[in-house]
Motif scaffolding. Structure first.
Motif, mmCIF file in Angstrom:
data_model
loop_
_atom_site.group_PDB
_atom_site.id
_atom_site.type_symbol
_atom_site.label_atom_id
_atom_site.label_comp_id
_atom_site.label_asym_id
_atom_site.label_seq_id
_atom_site.Cartn_x
_atom_site.Cartn_y
_atom_site.Cartn_z
ATOM 1 N N SER A 194 12.387 -44.923 -26.724
ATOM 2 C CA SER A 194 13.510 -45.886 -26.756
ATOM 3 C C SER A 194 12.981 -47.305 -26.968
ATOM 4 O O SER A 194 13.409 -48.260 -26.306
ATOM 5 C CB SER A 194 14.325 -45.808 -25.455
ATOM 6 O OG SER A 194 14.801 -44.504 -25.228
ATOM 7 N N LEU A 225 15.384 -50.397 -27.577
ATOM 8 C CA LEU A 225 16.101 -50.860 -26.389
ATOM 9 C C LEU A 225 15.171 -51.581 -25.427
ATOM 10 O O LEU A 225 15.504 -52.661 -24.912
ATOM 11 C CB LEU A 225 16.751 -49.660 -25.688
ATOM 12 C CG LEU A 225 17.528 -49.966 -24.402
ATOM 13 C CD1 LEU A 225 18.692 -50.893 -24.703
ATOM 14 C CD2 LEU A 225 18.020 -48.666 -23.759
ATOM 15 N N ILE A 226 13.980 -51.033 -25.211
ATOM 16 C CA ILE A 226 13.046 -51.617 -24.249
ATOM 17 C C ILE A 226 12.566 -52.979 -24.723
ATOM 18 O O ILE A 226 12.578 -53.963 -23.967
ATOM 19 C CB ILE A 226 11.849 -50.678 -24.019
ATOM 20 C CG1 ILE A 226 12.322 -49.337 -23.444
ATOM 21 C CG2 ILE A 226 10.824 -51.321 -23.099
ATOM 22 C CD1 ILE A 226 13.096 -49.431 -22.167
ATOM 23 N N GLN A 274 13.928 -54.949 -26.907
ATOM 24 C CA GLN A 274 15.038 -55.897 -26.983
ATOM 25 C C GLN A 274 15.343 -56.491 -25.609
ATOM 26 O O GLN A 274 15.676 -57.671 -25.490
ATOM 27 C CB GLN A 274 16.273 -55.198 -27.551
ATOM 28 C CG GLN A 274 17.410 -56.148 -27.924
ATOM 29 C CD GLN A 274 18.521 -55.423 -28.649
ATOM 30 O OE1 GLN A 274 19.001 -54.394 -28.184
ATOM 31 N NE2 GLN A 274 18.931 -55.944 -29.794
ATOM 32 N N ARG A 275 15.188 -55.665 -24.568
ATOM 33 C CA ARG A 275 15.474 -56.148 -23.222
ATOM 34 C C ARG A 275 14.356 -57.006 -22.655
ATOM 35 O O ARG A 275 14.604 -58.011 -21.984
ATOM 36 C CB ARG A 275 15.686 -54.949 -22.291
ATOM 37 C CG ARG A 275 17.007 -54.241 -22.428
ATOM 38 C CD ARG A 275 17.075 -53.059 -21.467
ATOM 39 N NE ARG A 275 18.388 -52.437 -21.434
ATOM 40 C CZ ARG A 275 18.666 -51.360 -20.710
ATOM 41 N NH1 ARG A 275 17.728 -50.791 -19.971
ATOM 42 N NH2 ARG A 275 19.882 -50.843 -20.720
ATOM 43 N N PHE A 276 13.113 -56.597 -22.904
ATOM 44 C CA PHE A 276 12.014 -57.174 -22.136
ATOM 45 C C PHE A 276 10.960 -57.928 -22.954
ATOM 46 O O PHE A 276 10.064 -58.512 -22.354
ATOM 47 C CB PHE A 276 11.309 -56.065 -21.336
ATOM 48 C CG PHE A 276 12.211 -55.341 -20.382
ATOM 49 C CD1 PHE A 276 12.696 -55.969 -19.253
ATOM 50 C CD2 PHE A 276 12.597 -54.036 -20.620
ATOM 51 C CE1 PHE A 276 13.530 -55.305 -18.370
ATOM 52 C CE2 PHE A 276 13.434 -53.364 -19.746
ATOM 53 C CZ PHE A 276 13.908 -54.001 -18.616
ATOM 54 N N SER A 292 9.485 -60.480 -26.276
ATOM 55 C CA SER A 292 9.756 -61.594 -27.195
ATOM 56 C C SER A 292 8.442 -62.008 -27.837
ATOM 57 O O SER A 292 7.353 -61.679 -27.356
ATOM 58 C CB SER A 292 10.374 -62.786 -26.438
ATOM 59 O OG SER A 292 9.459 -63.299 -25.479
ATOM 60 N N SER A 309 14.512 -57.828 -32.438
ATOM 61 C CA SER A 309 15.329 -58.967 -32.014
ATOM 62 C C SER A 309 14.959 -60.150 -32.889
ATOM 63 O O SER A 309 14.197 -60.016 -33.849
ATOM 64 C CB SER A 309 15.076 -59.285 -30.536
ATOM 65 O OG SER A 309 13.747 -59.755 -30.359
#
Length: 496
Positions: A411, A414-415, A417-419, A421, A443
């Protein structure tokens, strides 16, 4: 020195005696930005570019053996090598950036001579340049000597990626404290395995590195996230696009090698036809050599030589005869140049041969296999055999799920995108390892920069005047993104 060499030879012989049950473990090209140096009629790319070793000063950091335990032996120290070039640095007073190359499975000297992204862009970034050597390679050896460090699994147990990136964190903090560069933003850069380390470093140590450039980092080629035949599917595609007749010749050659080998004196005939350095004892010696040659040619299919094209010219040219095996020999000569012998030459094992074998057997279990739709004979990856093979070498089993447990992978969109940068995942789609790379933007700040014609880690090697336009554009995009990270960082500084 002689004792170390004899130790490596003995260790390599041990590995060679146990390869039959895990061929894929040994024939896959290692994860390296540089690739093989086999061209006899071309200048070595690593000798070109703007590299000037005199601008680098060598240091040794008193590194902690085990960052994650508090047993007395965990506090043992070893010297870890790093190099600094401050020629272009704007200085701590203006918080000028620090570009850090994270060394991987080879001595840092090899990266210094080949990886040019830092040096090529030092002026426009006004950056300090740092190259850090990976533990257990080069001169960064725990336990006082290489033979002691590689002695058994109890010593090799400290040889893993988590310890390595913790090493890098300690050294970067040390450098910033020494230079009083507390507010200088750090960008970490790595290629191949080192690219994985760079992306993982940004995830684990975001307070130390502002961003990461992860070149040709197959972080998704673990735990069956990527189809096992991804690597060899791209090798096949590269050769088929270069020449349909070359592809067909290679595809039919395997059965002809086996057929000839099965005849009385067949191995002797194969040895003579392919000018082997020692008589073949099994057809697999020849097939493994050719397998590795084709895979390496595809992985490092870069200008100006484009080895896939050269191999196919040798195969299609028929300079040694029109039959299939003579054409295959022509490809072998085209790749290596005119040599007195080919295949199974005696070579002393390098520290990378030994070190990377341990890394593959402990945590870097990349499940690469060959499916039915390629120019290679089907050879599916067998995890059970892989683990048993590694256990026979070191007495401890592989941990095939640890990388995804510790760093993530399933995933991934999702991972990240969340955590995550500020990570650039760069890939060339002709690189077989790109099949396990991040090829889509996650992202606004976790981005994929890919080129259709690119090969393994080409974007971070020294820039050349005759580089194709698409490669120049790829580098410009990466530089632009990094500049945006740094400019935003400076803007944020004024708010605190």
């Amino acid at each position: 020195m002689m004792f170390q060499r004899l130790f490596l030879v003995h260790f390599f012989l041990l590995l060679s005696l146990t390869t039959a049950t895990a061929k894929r473990l040994n024939t896959i090209p290692r994860l390296s930005p540089i690739g093989p140096r086999v061209w006899r009629d071309q200048p070595d790319k690593t000798t070109l570019g703007e590299f000037d070793g005199e601008d680098f000063e060598t240091f040794f950091y008193n590194q902690t053996l085990d960052h994650f335990n508090y047993r007395p032996e965990s506090y043992d120290k070893f010297p870890q090598r790093y190099l600094i070039n401050s020629k272009y640095w704007g200085g701590a007073n203006v918080s000028a950036p620090i570009l850090v190359f994270l060394g991987a499975e080879e001595p840092i000297d090899e990266d210094l001579a080949a990886v040019g992204f830092l040096v090529d862009n030092a002026v426009q970034f006004n950056s300090l340049l740092v190259f850090i050597e990976h533990r257990y390679y080069g001169k960064s050896i725990p336990f006082g000597s290489r033979e002691e460090a590689l002695k058994d699994a109890s010593k090799l147990g400290y040889f893993n990626s988590a310890q390595a990136i913790a090493d890098y964190a300690a050294i970067i903090i040390h450098i910033k404290e020494t230079l009083r560069a507390q507010y200088s933003p750090v960008i970490v850069i790595g290629g191949s395995y080192g690219g994985m380390l760079a992306s993982w470093f940004r995830l684990k140590y975001p307070h130390i590195a502002l961003g990461a450039l992860a070149s040709s980092a197959p972080i998704l080629y673990f735990d069956d996230i990527t189809p096992q035949d991804g690597y060899y599917s791209i090798v096949t595609k590269d050769f088929r696009e270069a020449s349909e007749t070359c592809y067909q010749t290679i595809k039919t050659s395997w059965s002809e090698i086996d057929e000839l080998a099965s005849k009385p004196d067949g191995l002797s005939m194969l040895s003579k036809k392919f000018k082997t350095c020692n008589p073949l004892t099994d057809a697999s010696e020849l097939k493994d050599h050719l397998d590795t040659m084709y895979a390496s040619a595809a992985q490092y299919n870069r200008p100006p030589t484009y080895p896939v094209n050269e191999v196919c010219k040798g195969i299609d040219g028929g300079g040694f005869g029109d039959d299939t095996l003579s054409r295959i020999f022509g490809g072998l000569v085209a790749y290596n140049g005119n040599l007195s012998c080919y295949v199974n030459a005696h070579t002393d094992p390098s520290e990378t041969t030994v070190g990377w074998q341990w890394q593959k057997c402990s945590e870097m279990a990349i499940p690469i296999g060959v499916g039915n739709n390629s120019m290679f004979p089907p050879d599916p990856f067998d995890l059970k055999d892989y683990i048993e093979h590694c256990k026979s070498l070191y007495g401890v089993p592989t941990r095939p799920h640890w990388v995804t447990t510790y760093y993530g992978g399933h995933s991934i969109k999702l991972i990240l995108q969340r955590f995550a940068s500020n990570i650039i995942f760069s890939n060339g789609l002709r690189d077989p390892y790109s099949s396990g790379g991040v090829l889509e933007n996650i992202s606004d700040t976790v981005v994929a920069v890919k080129t259709v014609n690119g090969s393994h880690c080409l974007d971070i090697l020294f820039a050349e005047e005759n580089d194709p336009a698409w490669l120049v554009t790829q580098r410009k995009i990466e530089i632009k993104i990094i500049k945006e990270w740094i400019n935003k960082y400076y803007a944020d500084l004024t708010m605190f």
